[in-house]
Design an enzyme around this catalytic site. Structure first.
Site, PDB file in Angstrom:
ATOM      1  N   LEU A  14      65.324  -4.651  42.228  1.00 15.03           N
ATOM      2  CA  LEU A  14      64.942  -5.174  40.897  1.00 15.03           C
ATOM      3  C   LEU A  14      65.350  -4.172  39.811  1.00 15.03           C
ATOM      4  CD1 LEU A  14      61.486  -6.951  41.195  1.00 15.03           C
ATOM      5  CD2 LEU A  14      63.688  -7.907  40.564  1.00 15.03           C
ATOM      6  N   HIS A  15      66.626  -4.028  39.632  1.00 14.23           N
ATOM      7  CA  HIS A  15      67.155  -3.098  38.620  1.00 14.23           C
ATOM      8  C   HIS A  15      67.219  -3.811  37.262  1.00 14.23           C
ATOM      9  CE1 HIS A  15      71.350  -4.782  38.593  1.00 14.23           C
ATOM     10  NE2 HIS A  15      70.766  -5.430  39.569  1.00 14.23           N
ATOM     11  N   ALA A  16      67.767  -3.130  36.273  1.00 20.86           N
ATOM     12  CA  ALA A  16      67.662  -3.630  34.893  1.00 20.86           C
ATOM     13  C   ALA A  16      68.242  -5.028  34.691  1.00 20.86           C
ATOM     14  CB  ALA A  16      68.328  -2.636  33.941  1.00 20.86           C
ATOM     15  N   ALA A  19      66.203  -7.612  36.547  1.00 16.99           N
ATOM     16  CA  ALA A  19      64.901  -7.780  35.886  1.00 16.99           C
ATOM     17  C   ALA A  19      65.059  -8.587  34.589  1.00 16.99           C
ATOM     18  CB  ALA A  19      64.280  -6.421  35.594  1.00 16.99           C
ATOM     19  N   GLU A  87      74.624 -11.577  41.738  1.00 15.38           N
ATOM     20  CA  GLU A  87      75.347 -10.299  41.645  1.00 15.38           C
ATOM     21  C   GLU A  87      76.359 -10.121  42.766  1.00 15.38           C
ATOM     22  OE1 GLU A  87      71.632  -7.782  39.798  1.00 15.38           O
ATOM     23  OE2 GLU A  87      72.292  -7.401  41.827  1.00 15.38           O
TER      24      GLU A  87
END
Lengths: 89, 134
Positions: A14-16, A19, A87
């Protein structure tokens, strides 16, 4: 109220950017939505709140939604995790 | 719409904006003034005045990189009921601002929320993990 567990399967967790996508999606629903990881429960509509979880690949989180569109909210948010936040192929 | 300006030493502000654009995957309406190390501030002050003039009638939130630095010091005189300056801006603070800017909330309250977001983004990971493991 609905609660569903989901595994984080994208490499970066849960990176930027993930998120941001999650909070953006959560904000499209009227329901109150929370993400729970270990003992922490944060508002899924808050980008910085989600980042404080520091949840990484292989961790399980719970999505909790409470409101008139709770069913759709949990389904769509779970879907976002399952498709790795778009991603990875 | 709240208009916004970042004033920093060198190109720091431009990079912050670029990172926010990458995170939100869209163009972000924030202007940037890169403070020239060699100048006395006159050029930067003129640029701030132009920005304020151009955005007359809007609320304006100005971010600077460090309290006490030149970019902050030149902004003191501009603060009024429609213009606020937040110093020491970082990525969490900026993300907070971008998340809340369209929520139609009280302008000065928004400044407080952004400040809180920026401060909460500074953590000592050892302490953080300690708290989690207690």
């Amino acid at each position: 109220m609905i609660e569903e567990k989901v595994e984080i399967i994208n490499k970066l967790g849960l990176h930027a950017r993930a998120a941001a996508k999650l909070s953006h999606l959560a904000n499209t629903f009227d329901s109150d939505i929370f993400i729970v990881f270990n003992e922490d429960k944060v508002n899924a509509k808050s980008l910085l709140g989600i980042l404080t979880l520091a949840a990484s690949v292989g961790n399980y989180i719970s999505i909790i939604a409470d409101g008139k569109d709770e069913k759709r909210a949990v389904k769509e948010i779970k879907g976002l995790f399952e498709k790795k936040f778009d991603e990875e192929s | 719409m709240i208009k916004s300006l970042i004033i920093t030493h060198g190109g720091l502000g431009k990079e912050l904006i670029k990172v926010c654009e990458k995170i939100f995957n869209k163009n972000i309406d924030i202007e940037c003034i890169c403070f020239n190390w060699e100048e006395d501030g006159t050029i930067a002050i003129n640029k701030v005045e132009n920005f304020i003039e151009k955005n007359k009638g809007n609320k304006i939130m100005i971010f600077t990189d460090m309290f006490g630095g030149s970019p902050s010091n030149i902004c003191f005189e501009f603060v009024d009921k429609n213009i606020e300056v937040i110093t020491g801006i970082n990525l969490p603070g900026l993300l907070k601002f971008l998340t809340y800017r369209e929520k139609n909330m009280d302008f000065k309250k928004l400044a407080k929320i952004v400040k809180k977001g920026a401060i909460e983004g500074v953590n000592i990971i050892g302490e953080y993990l300690g708290e989690k493991n207690d």
